[in-house]
Design a protein around this motif. Sequence first.
Motif, PDB file in Angstrom:
ATOM      1  N   LEU A  70       0.879  -1.319   0.148  1.00 50.46           N
ATOM      2  CA  LEU A  70      -0.164   0.181   0.150  1.00 50.46           C
ATOM      3  C   LEU A  70       0.804   1.398   0.059  1.00 50.46           C
ATOM      4  CD1 LEU A  70      -2.852   0.977   0.183  1.00 50.46           C
ATOM      5  CD2 LEU A  70      -2.723   0.976   2.715  1.00 50.46           C
ATOM      6  N   ARG A  71       2.080   1.245   0.905  1.00 50.77           N
ATOM      7  CA  ARG A  71       2.831   2.495   0.575  1.00 50.77           C
ATOM      8  C   ARG A  71       3.614   2.527  -0.382  1.00 50.77           C
ATOM      9  NH1 ARG A  71       7.973   2.491   4.709  1.00 50.77           N
ATOM     10  NH2 ARG A  71       9.359   3.374   3.246  1.00 50.77           N
ATOM     11  N   LYS A  72       3.976   1.499  -1.223  1.00 53.21           N
ATOM     12  CA  LYS A  72       4.698   1.494  -2.463  1.00 53.21           C
ATOM     13  C   LYS A  72       3.515   2.197  -3.468  1.00 53.21           C
ATOM     14  CE  LYS A  72       7.427  -1.560  -4.083  1.00 53.21           C
ATOM     15  NZ  LYS A  72       7.906  -2.832  -4.350  1.00 53.21           N
ATOM     16  N   LEU A  73       2.470   1.566  -3.416  1.00 53.77           N
ATOM     17  CA  LEU A  73       1.211   2.277  -4.357  1.00 53.77           C
ATOM     18  C   LEU A  73       1.131   3.585  -4.157  1.00 53.77           C
ATOM     19  CD1 LEU A  73      -0.715   1.351  -6.451  1.00 53.77           C
ATOM     20  CD2 LEU A  73      -2.494   1.024  -4.556  1.00 53.77           C
ATOM     21  N   ASN A  75       3.074   5.918  -3.068  1.00 55.94           N
ATOM     22  CA  ASN A  75       4.360   6.553  -3.486  1.00 55.94           C
ATOM     23  C   ASN A  75       4.519   6.680  -5.035  1.00 55.94           C
ATOM     24  OD1 ASN A  75       5.334   7.204  -0.941  1.00 55.94           O
ATOM     25  ND2 ASN A  75       6.774   5.423  -0.941  1.00 55.94           N
ATOM     26  N   ALA A  76       4.060   5.415  -5.556  1.00 59.45           N
ATOM     27  CA  ALA A  76       4.178   5.411  -7.172  1.00 59.45           C
ATOM     28  C   ALA A  76       3.012   6.367  -7.684  1.00 59.45           C
ATOM     29  CB  ALA A  76       3.646   4.050  -7.572  1.00 59.45           C
ATOM     30  N   ASP A  79       4.709   9.801  -7.613  1.00 58.92           N
ATOM     31  CA  ASP A  79       5.427  10.306  -8.380  1.00 58.92           C
ATOM     32  C   ASP A  79       5.018  10.406 -10.000  1.00 58.92           C
ATOM     33  OD1 ASP A  79       7.355  10.044  -6.747  1.00 58.92           O
ATOM     34  OD2 ASP A  79       7.792   7.640  -6.973  1.00 58.92           O
ATOM     35  N   GLU A  80       3.868   9.809 -10.075  1.00 59.71           N
ATOM     36  CA  GLU A  80       3.373  10.010 -11.581  1.00 59.71           C
ATOM     37  C   GLU A  80       2.542  11.242 -11.832  1.00 59.71           C
ATOM     38  OE1 GLU A  80       1.101   6.355 -12.358  1.00 59.71           O
ATOM     39  OE2 GLU A  80       2.841   5.027 -12.254  1.00 59.71           O
ATOM     40  N   GLN A  81       2.341  11.940 -10.638  1.00 59.09           N
ATOM     41  CA  GLN A  81       1.666  13.156 -10.777  1.00 59.09           C
ATOM     42  C   GLN A  81       2.322  14.104 -11.561  1.00 59.09           C
ATOM     43  OE1 GLN A  81       0.289  14.564  -6.849  1.00 59.09           O
ATOM     44  NE2 GLN A  81      -1.225  12.665  -6.743  1.00 59.09           N
ATOM     45  N   SER A  82       1.651  14.803 -12.809  1.00 60.76           N
ATOM     46  CA  SER A  82       2.607  15.783 -13.417  1.00 60.76           C
ATOM     47  C   SER A  82       1.491  17.129 -13.791  1.00 60.76           C
ATOM     48  CB  SER A  82       3.320  15.297 -14.759  1.00 60.76           C
ATOM     49  OG  SER A  82       2.317  14.550 -15.633  1.00 60.76           O
ATOM     50  N   LEU A  83       1.950  17.941 -14.057  1.00 62.88           N
ATOM     51  CA  LEU A  83       1.162  19.239 -14.390  1.00 62.88           C
ATOM     52  C   LEU A  83       1.498  19.658 -15.900  1.00 62.88           C
ATOM     53  CD1 LEU A  83      -0.591  21.454 -13.552  1.00 62.88           C
ATOM     54  CD2 LEU A  83       1.334  22.666 -13.036  1.00 62.88           C
TER      55      LEU A  83
END
Length: 100
Positions: A70-73, A75-76, A79-83
């Motif tokens: 759940l923690r890895k999910l 964090n992933a 990290d994938e959020q972008s603008l």
Amino acid sequence: MLKVYKKTIRIDSSAAHPRLESPPQSKLSNLLSIPAMIAGAILGTVVFSAFFALLLIPLTIIGIRGWWLLRKLKNAQADEQSLEAEYTVVSDTSKKPDSH
């Protein structure tokens, strides 16, 4: 612990009322009863502790692995959020056109 008491009724023709008699218990059995109860309590504690340890150790491993995934999910996903943005250059000051 289960104790069985043996009572015998002896009817004596000379007495008007029957008497209850208990067989004489040996001193050895009286001396061994207390250590046997202590050993039984210790053995029972160890057996139940081992049972719960065998039950809880796999559940703990599953819980830790689930928490880790759940923690890895999370964090992933972070990290994938972008603008994304579109922009237009109005003036570029780095290059000046020559006036010649």
